[in-house]
Design an enzyme around this catalytic site. Structure first.
Site, PDB file in Angstrom:
ATOM      1  N   LYS A  43      65.284  26.746 -19.069  1.00 51.08           N
ATOM      2  CA  LYS A  43      66.106  27.160 -20.209  1.00 51.08           C
ATOM      3  C   LYS A  43      65.366  28.127 -21.129  1.00 51.08           C
ATOM      4  O   LYS A  43      65.749  28.333 -22.278  1.00 51.08           O
ATOM      5  CB  LYS A  43      66.599  25.933 -20.983  1.00 51.08           C
ATOM      6  CG  LYS A  43      67.383  24.978 -20.073  1.00 51.08           C
ATOM      7  CD  LYS A  43      68.561  24.343 -20.749  1.00 51.08           C
ATOM      8  CE  LYS A  43      69.456  23.645 -19.725  1.00 51.08           C
ATOM      9  NZ  LYS A  43      70.242  22.577 -20.276  1.00 51.08           N
ATOM     10  N   ILE A  96      57.715  10.024 -27.486  1.00 50.61           N
ATOM     11  CA  ILE A  96      58.724   9.092 -28.004  1.00 50.61           C
ATOM     12  C   ILE A  96      59.315   8.249 -26.870  1.00 50.61           C
ATOM     13  O   ILE A  96      59.706   7.102 -27.063  1.00 50.61           O
ATOM     14  CB  ILE A  96      59.884   9.894 -28.667  1.00 50.61           C
ATOM     15  CG1 ILE A  96      59.353  10.888 -29.716  1.00 50.61           C
ATOM     16  CG2 ILE A  96      60.929   8.957 -29.263  1.00 50.61           C
ATOM     17  CD1 ILE A  96      58.602  10.273 -30.843  1.00 50.61           C
ATOM     18  N   GLU A 210      51.934  -6.982 -33.409  1.00 51.19           N
ATOM     19  CA  GLU A 210      52.890  -7.926 -32.832  1.00 51.19           C
ATOM     20  C   GLU A 210      52.215  -8.644 -31.680  1.00 51.19           C
ATOM     21  O   GLU A 210      51.091  -8.314 -31.302  1.00 51.19           O
ATOM     22  CB  GLU A 210      54.156  -7.190 -32.364  1.00 51.19           C
ATOM     23  CG  GLU A 210      53.924  -6.189 -31.243  1.00 51.19           C
ATOM     24  CD  GLU A 210      55.174  -5.343 -30.915  1.00 51.19           C
ATOM     25  OE1 GLU A 210      56.005  -5.130 -31.808  1.00 51.19           O
ATOM     26  OE2 GLU A 210      55.279  -4.904 -29.764  1.00 51.19           O
ATOM     27  N   HIS A 248      59.751  -5.048 -26.311  1.00 51.33           N
ATOM     28  CA  HIS A 248      58.676  -4.114 -25.967  1.00 51.33           C
ATOM     29  C   HIS A 248      57.987  -4.583 -24.691  1.00 51.33           C
ATOM     30  O   HIS A 248      57.703  -5.766 -24.536  1.00 51.33           O
ATOM     31  CB  HIS A 248      57.626  -4.059 -27.076  1.00 51.33           C
ATOM     32  CG  HIS A 248      58.046  -3.242 -28.262  1.00 51.33           C
ATOM     33  ND1 HIS A 248      57.461  -3.403 -29.496  1.00 51.33           N
ATOM     34  CD2 HIS A 248      58.959  -2.268 -28.398  1.00 51.33           C
ATOM     35  CE1 HIS A 248      58.008  -2.550 -30.352  1.00 51.33           C
ATOM     36  NE2 HIS A 248      58.931  -1.861 -29.710  1.00 51.33           N
TER      37      HIS A 248
END
Lengths: 294, 386
Positions: A43, A96, A210, A248
């Site tokens: 592109k 991401i 976490e 996750h």
């Protein structure tokens, strides 16, 4: 000052012509981020939102001097996109993309460390925001206020929640780094803490961990011996059962390792106050800053 | 995704490792036929994904085809219960194998080491028990090397780790190819755990894969089509199986307050918050980033498959996810399902205002913060129970 990205960062978006890529490019531009180029193979020559699109990262870097890349490429192709950015000399690569196979990330991370100067953030992360200067990724820009709190987190939306609480309580931020929820990530707490320690703008750091792995325990050991700035912690997944993957890929207590209790204990022993709930974080920050001044 | 023993053994057989002859079946007649074909003493192994299978009666020896058939008649449909799995699992398939005479049992395993960011190969002369148990009782008996992903497992590293674990010199040469084979299979299948435990040394000096375990990286199933077909067999809970099929991150937690949110960290935190407010979370459900109304409606459907759910909490902090899409999804769920439990909705971030506007005049209860939302749903559920 802040860390990793600032008002001078020239950002390239890999996957800019995709739905997510275009949407978040618009948001980054609105925040004031200098998005100088996009890359989508096949592109090249197009323009998206006024940003020129190239076929390869090398071309984009040569033409625009981009030094930060933000990757929105689908998981099967994202490892290749990271390698392409690294080989083109991009300094900070923010991936991401969620759902990259772990064996791909093992190869990519080992190659990056050995053969390139690039720093990878993520994958499976919300990106980096230096408040008032530059947002790379998908964090909602309107939550941030420029200030002195550095934040490093394994989570996305939980980070927004905490930034929201900080801003509401009057604490602005220097840089917020989402390091990602995968088991193999390019940058860990251990890599980010020294950057905040060296950054004159940052006065205190909020660390959001976490369940799963032992990066928080390793960070605790580092904090104990090397950090002079106050660190405030939060750990999610305190009531998570062992052996279950909590969303996750990296959030799983397995083989008796990775429990929230172990992380809370290690951080507490390193002198890091741990908030029981995100709403408690601002008051802990206030208390620690006050005791540092006093 | 965990594989059954027979699936893992098939994979290891395909890369050339010595696996006992055998077949899997779900009928007693099938067992008789297999036992007759093998023509010798057989071992019958229940194919259930749980620890402590042997002690629970899931592994039995049969001297004759008659005996094998009899054993399996009693075993099929039976619920095996072990300390590791108190709920137990129902036996639907058995693996029938030639029985081998074991002189010694070893452990060989490969897994992802998050700290070194490489794959780690572990070996031990203490096989046949849980490697975590060995690590706790005989930490020196396990030797580990990490594998450079750019070079692969080298011969010298394979030898090194075997010597480090104290293996007899005579065993190094025959064991090394098993290490290499396991690593090949591990990579080819995108595993994040592969174990031969035990790797048996038979009384006549042969090495055999007596039991095998593999866990496949869920993120790699898009390129592991053959293995993806095993997926439905791997879920232990029917609602989790359904959620898996629909591609929804759902974990059942056993309480009565359903929890739906966006982003794993935030949902985990919401679960903690409900527990802190004195409630019992029924589940973890992450609608992920950028969910549309239809995905939200499906999320409600999945959570309500659990009949114990007496209240529902939504916690959304929008980044890519838009508050109005979520609100629309909840309203769609209300329209298509008969829902008579309280629903508390907390919306913040992208398009939260628009979402809240949609919810006005509906029975949904808005909350401003996560803490308030948690307290609200806990008190509503407790009030409805009295």
């Amino acid at each position: 000052m802040a860390i990793l990205v600032n008002a001078n960062s020239k950002v390239l978006v890999q996957g800019i012509t995709g739905r997510e890529g275009e949407f978040h490019t618009r948001q980054m531009l609105e925040y004031g981020t200098k998005v100088v180029a996009g890359v989508t193979p096949g592109k090249g020559g197009q323009q998206i939102l006024g940003v020129p699109v190239y076929d390869t990262v090398k071309q984009a870097v040569a033409e625009t001097g981009a030094n930060v890349s933000c990757i929105f490429v689908p998981a099967p192709f994202a490892p290749d996109a990271i390698l392409e950015a690294a080989d083109a000399g991009i300094e900070v690569i923010v991936c991401i993309t969620e759902g990259i196979p772990v064996q791909d990330m093992i190869r990519v991370v080992n190659y990056l460390k050995r053969c390139t100067q690039s720093r990878l953030i993520g994958p499976n992360c919300p990106g980096i925001t230096t408040a008032g200067e530059c947002k790379v990724g998908i964090m909602p820009g309107n939550l941030f206020r420029k200030g002195n709190i550095g934040l490093v987190s394994r989570s996305g939306t939980l980070t927004y929640e905490i930034v929201h609480e900080l801003t509401r309580a009057g604490f602005g931020q220097s840089t917020c780094v989402g390091i990602g929820g995968d088991p193999i990530i390019g940058t860990t707490f251990m890599d980010v803490l020294p950057m905040f320690e060296a950054d004159p703008q940052t006065e205190a750091i909020v660390l959001v961990g976490e369940i799963g792995g032992s990066d928080e325990e390793i960070a605790a050991e580092y904090i104990k011996h090397h950090m002079t700035k106050p660190v405030i912690g939060f750990i999610s997944g305190r009531t998570a059962p062992p052996g279950k993957r909590m969303g996750h890929a990296g959030a799983i207590i397995s083989g008796g390792k990775g429990s929230a209790q172990s992380k809370v204990q290690a951080l507490s022993e390193a002198g890091v106050p741990i908030a029981d709930t995100p709403a408690e974080i601002p008051q802990l920050v206030r208390a620690r800053l006050r005791s540092c001044l006093g | 995704m965990k594989l059954h023993e027979y699936q893992a053994k098939q994979i290891l057989h395909d890369v050339g490792l010595p696996v006992p002859q055998g077949e899997v079946t779900s009928s007693p007649e099938g067992v008789r036929a297999i036992a007759e074909r093998l023509g010798r003493r057989v071992v019958i192994k229940a194919q259930v994904l749980m620890g402590g299978r042997g002690k629970a009666g899931g592994i039995q020896l049969a001297n004759t085809p008659d005996e094998a058939e009899q054993i399996v008649r009693n075993l099929l449909g039976k619920r095996l219960i072990s300390p590791q799995n108190p709920q137990g699992m129902v036996v639907e398939k058995v693996l029938v194998e030639e029985a081998i005479d074991i002189a010694k049992e070893f452990y060989i395993g490969i897994t992802v080491d998050r700290t070194s960011q490489r794959n780690a190969l572990m070996v031990s002369q203490y096989g046949g028990m849980d490697i975590e148990e060995v690590a706790a009782t005989h930490p020196d008996a396990i030797a580990t090397v990490d594998i450079d992903p750019c070079i692969g497992l080298t011969d010298y590293k394979a030898r090194e780790v075997l010597y480090a674990a104290g293996f007899d010199s005579a065993l190094i040469r025959p064991l090394a190819p098993i290490l290499h084979g396991l690593y090949r299979a591990y990579l080819a299948c995108d595993a994040n755990l592969a174990e031969i435990n035990p790797c048996a040394l038979t009384t006549d000096g042969q090495l055999m894969v007596a039991d095998a375990k593999m866990t496949i990286d869920d993120n790699a199933l898009f390129r592991q089509k053959r293995l993806a077909a095993y997926r439905e067999e791997s879920a232990e809970d029917p609602i989790e199986a359904e959620a898996q099929q629909r591609g929804v991150a759902y974990v059942r937690l056993g309480g009565n307050i359903g929890i739906i949110g966006n982003g794993a960290g935030l949902v985990m935190c919401t679960v903690d918050e409900v527990a802190r407010a004195g409630g019992k979370p029924a589940n973890f459900l992450d609608i992920g980033g950028g969910a549309k109304a239809e995905q939200v409606r499906q999320a409600v459907e999945i959570v309500l498959m659990d009949p114990n759910v007496k209240g529902l909490l939504f916690n959304i902090f929008g980044g890519i996810t838009r508050g109005d899409e979520v609100a629309q999804g909840i309203l769609d769920a209300l329209q298509t399902m008969d829902i008579r439990i309280p629903i508390v909705v907390r919306l913040a971030g992208t398009h939260a205002e628009e979402g809240l506007a949609l919810l006005r005049g509906t029975p949904l209860i808005p909350a401003e913060t996560m803490q308030e939302a948690a307290r609200r749903i806990v008190s509503l559920v407790q009030a409805s129970a009295t």
